[in-house]
Motif scaffolding. Sequence first.
Motif, PDB file in Angstrom:
ATOM      1  N   LEU A   1       0.691  -1.203  -0.081  1.00  0.00           N
ATOM      2  CA  LEU A   1       0.112   0.063  -0.009  1.00  0.00           C
ATOM      3  C   LEU A   1       0.883   1.289   0.097  1.00  0.00           C
ATOM      4  CD1 LEU A   1      -2.547  -1.084   2.473  1.00  0.00           C
ATOM      5  CD2 LEU A   1      -2.715  -1.274   0.258  1.00  0.00           C
ATOM      6  N   THR A   2       2.162   1.382  -0.095  1.00  0.00           N
ATOM      7  CA  THR A   2       2.923   2.378   0.079  1.00  0.00           C
ATOM      8  C   THR A   2       4.132   2.505  -0.664  1.00  0.00           C
ATOM      9  OG1 THR A   2       4.664   1.341   1.526  1.00  0.00           O
ATOM     10  CG2 THR A   2       2.611   2.129   2.657  1.00  0.00           C
ATOM     11  N   ALA A   3       4.857   3.441  -0.990  1.00  0.00           N
ATOM     12  CA  ALA A   3       5.828   3.849  -1.844  1.00  0.00           C
ATOM     13  C   ALA A   3       7.149   2.993  -1.468  1.00  0.00           C
ATOM     14  CB  ALA A   3       6.253   5.218  -1.845  1.00  0.00           C
ATOM     15  N   PHE A   4       7.071   2.027  -0.625  1.00  0.00           N
ATOM     16  CA  PHE A   4       8.287   1.196  -0.047  1.00  0.00           C
ATOM     17  C   PHE A   4       8.629   0.240  -1.090  1.00  0.00           C
ATOM     18  CE2 PHE A   4      10.243  -2.490   1.929  1.00  0.00           C
ATOM     19  CZ  PHE A   4      11.247  -1.901   2.651  1.00  0.00           C
ATOM     20  N   LEU A   5       7.770  -0.290  -2.007  1.00  0.00           N
ATOM     21  CA  LEU A   5       8.294  -1.301  -3.087  1.00  0.00           C
ATOM     22  C   LEU A   5       9.079  -0.723  -4.075  1.00  0.00           C
ATOM     23  CD1 LEU A   5       7.828  -4.178  -3.992  1.00  0.00           C
ATOM     24  CD2 LEU A   5       5.932  -3.381  -5.260  1.00  0.00           C
ATOM     25  N   ARG A   6       8.506   0.688  -4.464  1.00  0.00           N
ATOM     26  CA  ARG A   6       9.565   1.244  -5.477  1.00  0.00           C
ATOM     27  C   ARG A   6      10.877   1.581  -4.900  1.00  0.00           C
ATOM     28  NH1 ARG A   6       7.327   6.439  -8.583  1.00  0.00           N
ATOM     29  NH2 ARG A   6       5.465   5.029  -8.764  1.00  0.00           N
ATOM     30  N   ILE A   7      10.913   2.147  -3.822  1.00  0.00           N
ATOM     31  CA  ILE A   7      12.210   2.604  -3.327  1.00  0.00           C
ATOM     32  C   ILE A   7      13.017   1.725  -3.192  1.00  0.00           C
ATOM     33  CG2 ILE A   7      13.102   3.832  -1.415  1.00  0.00           C
ATOM     34  CD1 ILE A   7      10.384   5.453  -1.206  1.00  0.00           C
ATOM     35  N   ILE A   8      12.691   0.462  -2.406  1.00  0.00           N
ATOM     36  CA  ILE A   8      13.734  -0.549  -2.129  1.00  0.00           C
ATOM     37  C   ILE A   8      14.257  -1.308  -3.293  1.00  0.00           C
ATOM     38  CG2 ILE A   8      11.952  -2.277  -1.646  1.00  0.00           C
ATOM     39  CD1 ILE A   8      15.102  -1.762   0.488  1.00  0.00           C
ATOM     40  N   ILE A   9      13.238  -1.493  -4.330  1.00  0.00           N
ATOM     41  CA  ILE A   9      14.072  -2.184  -5.511  1.00  0.00           C
ATOM     42  C   ILE A   9      14.941  -1.280  -6.289  1.00  0.00           C
ATOM     43  CG2 ILE A   9      12.992  -2.736  -7.835  1.00  0.00           C
ATOM     44  CD1 ILE A   9      10.515  -3.855  -6.509  1.00  0.00           C
ATOM     45  N   VAL A  10      14.475   0.236  -6.342  1.00  0.00           N
ATOM     46  CA  VAL A  10      15.506   1.033  -6.799  1.00  0.00           C
ATOM     47  C   VAL A  10      16.960   0.909  -6.181  1.00  0.00           C
ATOM     48  CG1 VAL A  10      15.910   3.504  -7.749  1.00  0.00           C
ATOM     49  CG2 VAL A  10      13.688   2.528  -7.933  1.00  0.00           C
ATOM     50  N   LEU A  11      16.927   1.268  -4.955  1.00  0.00           N
ATOM     51  CA  LEU A  11      17.861   1.132  -4.153  1.00  0.00           C
ATOM     52  C   LEU A  11      18.968  -0.375  -4.090  1.00  0.00           C
ATOM     53  CD1 LEU A  11      16.979   3.154  -0.747  1.00  0.00           C
ATOM     54  CD2 LEU A  11      18.239   3.811  -2.649  1.00  0.00           C
ATOM     55  N   SER A  12      18.298  -1.258  -4.248  1.00  0.00           N
ATOM     56  CA  SER A  12      18.719  -2.554  -4.668  1.00  0.00           C
ATOM     57  C   SER A  12      19.630  -2.563  -6.051  1.00  0.00           C
ATOM     58  CB  SER A  12      17.583  -3.841  -4.272  1.00  0.00           C
ATOM     59  OG  SER A  12      17.298  -3.811  -3.257  1.00  0.00           O
ATOM     60  N   MET A  13      18.768  -2.247  -6.834  1.00  0.00           N
ATOM     61  CA  MET A  13      19.353  -2.137  -8.379  1.00  0.00           C
ATOM     62  C   MET A  13      20.489  -1.214  -8.308  1.00  0.00           C
ATOM     63  SD  MET A  13      16.065  -2.099 -10.564  1.00  0.00           S
ATOM     64  CE  MET A  13      16.934  -2.620 -12.194  1.00  0.00           C
TER      65      MET A  13
ATOM     66  N   LEU B   1       6.463  -1.878  -9.742  1.00  0.00           N
ATOM     67  CA  LEU B   1       7.360  -2.520 -10.232  1.00  0.00           C
ATOM     68  C   LEU B   1       7.855  -2.142 -11.602  1.00  0.00           C
ATOM     69  CD1 LEU B   1       6.101  -6.505  -9.374  1.00  0.00           C
ATOM     70  CD2 LEU B   1       8.126  -5.153  -8.454  1.00  0.00           C
ATOM     71  N   ARG B   2       6.844  -1.575 -12.445  1.00  0.00           N
ATOM     72  CA  ARG B   2       7.329  -1.277 -13.813  1.00  0.00           C
ATOM     73  C   ARG B   2       8.246   0.118 -13.440  1.00  0.00           C
ATOM     74  NH1 ARG B   2       5.612  -1.191 -19.139  1.00  0.00           N
ATOM     75  NH2 ARG B   2       5.639   0.768 -19.979  1.00  0.00           N
ATOM     76  N   ALA B   3       7.484   0.934 -12.775  1.00  0.00           N
ATOM     77  CA  ALA B   3       8.350   2.279 -12.448  1.00  0.00           C
ATOM     78  C   ALA B   3       9.831   1.911 -11.890  1.00  0.00           C
ATOM     79  CB  ALA B   3       7.540   3.028 -11.646  1.00  0.00           C
ATOM     80  N   ALA B   4       9.685   1.080 -11.027  1.00  0.00           N
ATOM     81  CA  ALA B   4      11.203   0.862 -10.379  1.00  0.00           C
ATOM     82  C   ALA B   4      11.880   0.178 -11.375  1.00  0.00           C
ATOM     83  CB  ALA B   4      10.951  -0.279  -9.372  1.00  0.00           C
ATOM     84  N   PHE B   5      11.548  -0.416 -12.273  1.00  0.00           N
ATOM     85  CA  PHE B   5      12.437  -1.129 -13.320  1.00  0.00           C
ATOM     86  C   PHE B   5      13.108  -0.064 -14.319  1.00  0.00           C
ATOM     87  CE2 PHE B   5      13.104  -5.675 -13.019  1.00  0.00           C
ATOM     88  CZ  PHE B   5      12.774  -5.880 -11.896  1.00  0.00           C
ATOM     89  N   GLN B   6      11.891   0.881 -14.460  1.00  0.00           N
ATOM     90  CA  GLN B   6      12.553   1.869 -15.441  1.00  0.00           C
ATOM     91  C   GLN B   6      13.566   2.895 -14.820  1.00  0.00           C
ATOM     92  OE1 GLN B   6       8.831   3.828 -15.991  1.00  0.00           O
ATOM     93  NE2 GLN B   6       8.306   2.554 -17.963  1.00  0.00           N
ATOM     94  N   ILE B   7      13.431   3.279 -13.682  1.00  0.00           N
ATOM     95  CA  ILE B   7      14.530   4.091 -12.839  1.00  0.00           C
ATOM     96  C   ILE B   7      15.819   3.285 -12.756  1.00  0.00           C
ATOM     97  CG2 ILE B   7      15.115   5.337 -10.678  1.00  0.00           C
ATOM     98  CD1 ILE B   7      12.071   5.692 -10.338  1.00  0.00           C
ATOM     99  N   GLY B   8      15.738   2.000 -12.625  1.00  0.00           N
ATOM    100  CA  GLY B   8      16.708   1.109 -12.188  1.00  0.00           C
ATOM    101  C   GLY B   8      17.413   1.069 -13.663  1.00  0.00           C
ATOM    102  N   PHE B   9      16.700   0.880 -14.896  1.00  0.00           N
ATOM    103  CA  PHE B   9      17.634   0.906 -16.144  1.00  0.00           C
ATOM    104  C   PHE B   9      18.292   2.099 -16.359  1.00  0.00           C
ATOM    105  CE2 PHE B   9      17.043   1.978 -20.764  1.00  0.00           C
ATOM    106  CZ  PHE B   9      18.083   0.851 -21.275  1.00  0.00           C
ATOM    107  N   VAL B  10      17.837   3.340 -16.036  1.00  0.00           N
ATOM    108  CA  VAL B  10      18.112   4.521 -16.296  1.00  0.00           C
ATOM    109  C   VAL B  10      19.638   4.559 -15.601  1.00  0.00           C
ATOM    110  CG1 VAL B  10      18.319   7.109 -16.178  1.00  0.00           C
ATOM    111  CG2 VAL B  10      16.272   5.577 -16.978  1.00  0.00           C
ATOM    112  N   ILE B  11      19.595   4.161 -14.197  1.00  0.00           N
ATOM    113  CA  ILE B  11      20.704   4.082 -13.135  1.00  0.00           C
ATOM    114  C   ILE B  11      21.786   3.115 -13.724  1.00  0.00           C
ATOM    115  CG2 ILE B  11      21.534   3.270 -10.948  1.00  0.00           C
ATOM    116  CD1 ILE B  11      18.730   4.261  -9.827  1.00  0.00           C
ATOM    117  N   PHE B  12      21.449   1.962 -14.495  1.00  0.00           N
ATOM    118  CA  PHE B  12      22.359   0.992 -14.583  1.00  0.00           C
ATOM    119  C   PHE B  12      23.282   1.705 -15.962  1.00  0.00           C
ATOM    120  CE2 PHE B  12      20.949  -2.756 -12.782  1.00  0.00           C
ATOM    121  CZ  PHE B  12      22.215  -3.306 -12.299  1.00  0.00           C
ATOM    122  N   ILE B  13      22.755   2.377 -16.808  1.00  0.00           N
ATOM    123  CA  ILE B  13      23.348   2.748 -18.135  1.00  0.00           C
ATOM    124  C   ILE B  13      24.857   3.562 -17.800  1.00  0.00           C
ATOM    125  CG2 ILE B  13      23.479   4.492 -20.078  1.00  0.00           C
ATOM    126  CD1 ILE B  13      20.497   3.975 -20.338  1.00  0.00           C
ATOM    127  N   PRO B  14      25.141   4.376 -16.919  1.00  0.00           N
ATOM    128  CA  PRO B  14      26.501   5.126 -16.735  1.00  0.00           C
ATOM    129  C   PRO B  14      27.379   4.148 -16.276  1.00  0.00           C
ATOM    130  CG  PRO B  14      24.934   5.990 -15.326  1.00  0.00           C
ATOM    131  CD  PRO B  14      24.113   5.104 -16.226  1.00  0.00           C
TER     132      PRO B  14
END
Length: 272
Positions: A89-101, A207-220
């Motif tokens: 129910l919260t923003a925790f899911l997106r945040i923890i996935i992005v930090l892990s990626m 999950l989709r938003a977290a993977f999108q942000i994670g992809f942008v982080i991976f590029i550099p």
Amino acid sequence: MLTPLLKKMAVLLVLAILTLLSPDTAVYAKSKKTDAAVASASTQASDAGVTSGWFASGSKSKNGETALAMRIMIGLTVLAIVPALLMSLTAFLRIIIVLSMLRHAIGMQETPPNSVLIGLALFLTMITMSPVLQKINQDAFQPLMAGRMSMEAAYDKGIQPLREFMVRQTREQDLALMVELSKATPPSSMADVSNVQLIPAFMLSELRAAFQIGFVIFIPFLLIDLIVSSILMALGMMMMPPTTIALPLKILMFIIIDGWSLVLKALVGSFH
């Protein structure tokens, strides 16, 4: 369809627990007869005002114990389901996935530790969800604790801010997918969408938003790996692992650009 049933089951469970916490029926009936005999004897021996005051104080004590038992039960129930609520129910899911990626993109599997990432994600979740939590506390929790609102009414009041937050983050395609999977009648408005359909749609969008942000982080970081690998191959250093050179360069680049601030600002700003 399942939401009213779940609400009724929750209320019945609460009533059953309160019944178990209260005195046994037979013992309570026997104590009532004994109290009546004592009251009759004391009425003949003492003033009626003293007896009425004694019963009034007993009634107040029983009401206070019932209210305390209800608060303890609500607190234990909330503590038991807090992890599921955080994920669903919260923003925790997106945040923890992005930090892990981000940790995997840098190339460090155990640094920062999981406890550090979870703690940072919890505080970012509190910052992101603070308007929603304040509204729930004001409209539902405080009236429930004060006894001005029933449990069902508090649930209806408290779920509305969460639904509004989830609707703002959920894509229409994900919501339509969940409605299709549940084989329910297509809703005419958001009020017709049940929580059973909205919550998984919200999680899928997160999950989709977290993977999108994670992809942008991976590029550099991927570019650094490619450059280091190309240089080592050009120098003929085939036996040296590219990660030996690339990892310090990644950490240096991340420090120079103040990467933590950029990532956290982008994360918090990604919520509508």
